[in-house]
Design a protein around this motif. Structure first.
Motif, PDB file in Angstrom:
ATOM      1  N   HIS A 221       0.852  -1.190   0.000  1.00 41.14           N
ATOM      2  CA  HIS A 221       0.000   0.000   0.000  1.00 41.14           C
ATOM      3  C   HIS A 221       0.886   1.237   0.000  1.00 41.14           C
ATOM      4  CE1 HIS A 221      -2.753  -3.102   1.262  1.00 41.14           C
ATOM      5  NE2 HIS A 221      -3.761  -2.285   1.028  1.00 41.14           N
ATOM      6  N   MET A 222       0.405   2.286  -0.627  1.00 39.06           N
ATOM      7  CA  MET A 222       1.109   3.564  -0.616  1.00 39.06           C
ATOM      8  C   MET A 222       0.449   4.460   0.433  1.00 39.06           C
ATOM      9  SD  MET A 222       1.637   6.501  -3.501  1.00 39.06           S
ATOM     10  CE  MET A 222       2.823   5.562  -4.417  1.00 39.06           C
ATOM     11  N   VAL A 223       1.285   5.035   1.273  1.00 46.74           N
ATOM     12  CA  VAL A 223       0.816   5.996   2.268  1.00 46.74           C
ATOM     13  C   VAL A 223       1.352   7.354   1.854  1.00 46.74           C
ATOM     14  CG1 VAL A 223       0.910   6.704   4.689  1.00 46.74           C
ATOM     15  CG2 VAL A 223       0.783   4.268   4.096  1.00 46.74           C
ATOM     16  N   ARG A 224       0.451   8.307   1.671  1.00 45.78           N
ATOM     17  CA  ARG A 224       0.827   9.689   1.333  1.00 45.78           C
ATOM     18  C   ARG A 224       0.425  10.588   2.490  1.00 45.78           C
ATOM     19  NH1 ARG A 224      -1.633  10.042  -4.330  1.00 45.78           N
ATOM     20  NH2 ARG A 224       0.010   8.983  -5.452  1.00 45.78           N
ATOM     21  N   LEU A 225       1.390  11.346   2.963  1.00 47.35           N
ATOM     22  CA  LEU A 225       1.161  12.291   4.053  1.00 47.35           C
ATOM     23  C   LEU A 225       1.356  13.694   3.504  1.00 47.35           C
ATOM     24  CD1 LEU A 225       3.314  10.410   6.691  1.00 47.35           C
ATOM     25  CD2 LEU A 225       0.830  10.288   6.427  1.00 47.35           C
ATOM     26  N   HIS A 226       0.348  14.532   3.651  1.00 48.25           N
ATOM     27  CA  HIS A 226       0.368  15.901   3.130  1.00 48.25           C
ATOM     28  C   HIS A 226       0.581  16.877   4.280  1.00 48.25           C
ATOM     29  CE1 HIS A 226      -1.330  14.853  -0.892  1.00 48.25           C
ATOM     30  NE2 HIS A 226      -1.730  13.796  -0.200  1.00 48.25           N
ATOM     31  N   PHE A 227       1.561  17.773   4.101  1.00 47.97           N
ATOM     32  CA  PHE A 227       1.873  18.780   5.106  1.00 47.97           C
ATOM     33  C   PHE A 227       1.918  20.150   4.438  1.00 47.97           C
ATOM     34  CE2 PHE A 227       4.028  14.837   6.308  1.00 47.97           C
ATOM     35  CZ  PHE A 227       3.493  14.628   7.567  1.00 47.97           C
ATOM     36  N   ASP A 228       1.224  21.088   5.011  1.00 46.42           N
ATOM     37  CA  ASP A 228       1.267  22.472   4.536  1.00 46.42           C
ATOM     38  C   ASP A 228       1.135  23.378   5.756  1.00 46.42           C
ATOM     39  OD1 ASP A 228       1.259  24.803   3.104  1.00 46.42           O
ATOM     40  OD2 ASP A 228      -0.396  24.257   1.800  1.00 46.42           O
TER      41      ASP A 228
ATOM     42  N   SER B 253       8.567  23.530   6.736  1.00 45.59           N
ATOM     43  CA  SER B 253       8.551  24.986   6.533  1.00 45.59           C
ATOM     44  C   SER B 253       7.776  25.378   5.284  1.00 45.59           C
ATOM     45  CB  SER B 253       9.981  25.522   6.451  1.00 45.59           C
ATOM     46  OG  SER B 253      10.664  24.901   5.380  1.00 45.59           O
ATOM     47  N   ASP B 254       7.456  24.392   4.429  1.00 46.27           N
ATOM     48  CA  ASP B 254       6.739  24.673   3.180  1.00 46.27           C
ATOM     49  C   ASP B 254       5.891  23.453   2.824  1.00 46.27           C
ATOM     50  OD1 ASP B 254       5.934  26.077   0.970  1.00 46.27           O
ATOM     51  OD2 ASP B 254       7.883  26.092  -0.008  1.00 46.27           O
ATOM     52  N   THR B 255       5.022  23.587   1.855  1.00 48.49           N
ATOM     53  CA  THR B 255       4.162  22.493   1.431  1.00 48.49           C
ATOM     54  C   THR B 255       4.996  21.287   1.028  1.00 48.49           C
ATOM     55  OG1 THR B 255       2.519  24.066   0.662  1.00 48.49           O
ATOM     56  CG2 THR B 255       2.356  21.832  -0.200  1.00 48.49           C
ATOM     57  N   LEU B 256       4.599  20.098   1.501  1.00 53.58           N
ATOM     58  CA  LEU B 256       5.379  18.894   1.289  1.00 53.58           C
ATOM     59  C   LEU B 256       4.467  17.672   1.310  1.00 53.58           C
ATOM     60  CD1 LEU B 256       8.341  17.800   1.187  1.00 53.58           C
ATOM     61  CD2 LEU B 256       8.217  17.672   3.667  1.00 53.58           C
ATOM     62  N   VAL B 257       4.746  16.715   0.424  1.00 47.34           N
ATOM     63  CA  VAL B 257       4.048  15.434   0.425  1.00 47.34           C
ATOM     64  C   VAL B 257       5.094  14.347   0.573  1.00 47.34           C
ATOM     65  CG1 VAL B 257       2.594  13.836  -0.878  1.00 47.34           C
ATOM     66  CG2 VAL B 257       2.193  16.304  -1.050  1.00 47.34           C
ATOM     67  N   LYS B 258       4.919  13.466   1.553  1.00 45.19           N
ATOM     68  CA  LYS B 258       5.813  12.329   1.768  1.00 45.19           C
ATOM     69  C   LYS B 258       5.060  11.071   1.366  1.00 45.19           C
ATOM     70  CE  LYS B 258       9.475  14.056   3.901  1.00 45.19           C
ATOM     71  NZ  LYS B 258      10.823  13.822   3.416  1.00 45.19           N
ATOM     72  N   GLU B 259       5.733  10.188   0.615  1.00 44.05           N
ATOM     73  CA  GLU B 259       5.112   8.950   0.157  1.00 44.05           C
ATOM     74  C   GLU B 259       5.941   7.755   0.605  1.00 44.05           C
ATOM     75  OE1 GLU B 259       4.894   9.321  -4.086  1.00 44.05           O
ATOM     76  OE2 GLU B 259       3.003  10.403  -3.973  1.00 44.05           O
ATOM     77  N   TYR B 260       5.242   6.699   1.025  1.00 42.26           N
ATOM     78  CA  TYR B 260       5.896   5.482   1.481  1.00 42.26           C
ATOM     79  C   TYR B 260       5.146   4.278   0.936  1.00 42.26           C
ATOM     80  CZ  TYR B 260       7.910   8.757   4.740  1.00 42.26           C
ATOM     81  OH  TYR B 260       8.564   9.827   5.275  1.00 42.26           O
TER      82      TYR B 260
ATOM     83  N   LEU C 160       3.912  20.597  18.847  1.00 39.24           N
ATOM     84  CA  LEU C 160       2.717  20.110  18.159  1.00 39.24           C
ATOM     85  C   LEU C 160       3.108  19.149  17.055  1.00 39.24           C
ATOM     86  CD1 LEU C 160       0.936  23.552  17.596  1.00 39.24           C
ATOM     87  CD2 LEU C 160       0.438  21.885  19.383  1.00 39.24           C
ATOM     88  N   GLY C 161       2.153  18.327  16.679  1.00 39.46           N
ATOM     89  CA  GLY C 161       2.244  17.525  15.467  1.00 39.46           C
ATOM     90  C   GLY C 161       1.044  17.892  14.615  1.00 39.46           C
ATOM     91  N   PHE C 162       1.134  17.692  13.310  1.00 44.00           N
ATOM     92  CA  PHE C 162      -0.018  17.993  12.454  1.00 44.00           C
ATOM     93  C   PHE C 162       0.082  17.228  11.154  1.00 44.00           C
ATOM     94  CE2 PHE C 162       2.951  20.834  10.454  1.00 44.00           C
ATOM     95  CZ  PHE C 162       2.512  20.971   9.146  1.00 44.00           C
ATOM     96  N   VAL C 163      -1.030  17.117  10.486  1.00 43.92           N
ATOM     97  CA  VAL C 163      -1.095  16.567   9.138  1.00 43.92           C
ATOM     98  C   VAL C 163      -2.293  17.217   8.457  1.00 43.92           C
ATOM     99  CG1 VAL C 163      -2.487  14.535   9.760  1.00 43.92           C
ATOM    100  CG2 VAL C 163      -0.986  14.452   7.751  1.00 43.92           C
ATOM    101  N   ASN C 164      -2.142  17.533   7.175  1.00 41.15           N
ATOM    102  CA  ASN C 164      -3.249  18.130   6.424  1.00 41.15           C
ATOM    103  C   ASN C 164      -4.125  17.072   5.773  1.00 41.15           C
ATOM    104  OD1 ASN C 164      -0.721  20.154   5.999  1.00 41.15           O
ATOM    105  ND2 ASN C 164      -2.622  21.213   6.491  1.00 41.15           N
ATOM    106  N   ALA C 165      -3.503  16.014   5.289  1.00 37.55           N
ATOM    107  CA  ALA C 165      -4.268  14.934   4.659  1.00 37.55           C
ATOM    108  C   ALA C 165      -3.447  13.661   4.698  1.00 37.55           C
ATOM    109  CB  ALA C 165      -4.614  15.289   3.215  1.00 37.55           C
ATOM    110  N   ILE C 166      -4.157  12.536   4.767  1.00 38.97           N
ATOM    111  CA  ILE C 166      -3.545  11.213   4.710  1.00 38.97           C
ATOM    112  C   ILE C 166      -4.267  10.437   3.624  1.00 38.97           C
ATOM    113  CG2 ILE C 166      -3.180   9.026   5.906  1.00 38.97           C
ATOM    114  CD1 ILE C 166      -3.159  10.605   8.538  1.00 38.97           C
TER     115      ILE C 166
END
Length: 140
Positions: A35-42, A72-79, A100-106
């Motif tokens: 499975h691909m996990v995408r984590l969106h950070f902004d 510090s900027d918009t970023l998407v990490k994929e695994y 803090l921790g945060f995530v915009n979308a998973i």
């Protein structure tokens, strides 16, 4: 305690989930496999938080995907992860009290069965895992 905040810098992520303590997402998996996990950070600044100052860890099924992570900027990490159970757990852990921790979308996507052939060889670089980057041109 977590909060949602609205922002408009990316079309996919209009909200951020903010965590003051370790928090888990359990995603139902219908079929074992890759499975691909995408984590969106902004990160953004609101009247309550400056998400650019967040520092946290992200675990995917108890594997440390991100450690002492800051954005510090918009970023998407994929695994790409192998899931053999009926759920995949993503955990976000602030590094210390007051952080803090945060995530915009998973996103969790089932990968095609032939994405990684059965004859693939596991390659290790000591105890480190390397993340690769790439771009796809969807416009042709």
């Amino acid at each position: 305690i977590s909060n949602y905040f609205r922002f408009s810098s990316t079309p996919l992520a209009k909200l951020a989930r903010v965590f003051r303590k370790p928090s888990r997402y359990a995603v139902e998996i219908k079929e074992p496999g890759t499975h691909m996990v995408r984590l969106h950070f902004d990160p953004f600044v609101s009247s309550n938080f400056d998400l650019r100052e967040a520092r946290f860890h992200v675990l995917v099924d108890n594997y440390v995907a991100l450690s002492n992570f800051t954005v510090s900027d918009t970023l998407v990490k994929e695994y790409l992860v192998w899931v053999s159970q009926n759920k995949l757990v993503i955990t976000i852990v602030p590094t210390q009290k007051g952080k803090l921790g945060f995530v915009n979308a998973i996103e969790v996507l089932s990968a095609p069965k032939d994405l990684i052939p059965d004859t693939a060889t596991l390659v290790r670089d000591g105890e480190e895992t390397r993340e690769s980057y790439g771009e796809l041109n969807y416009s042709g």
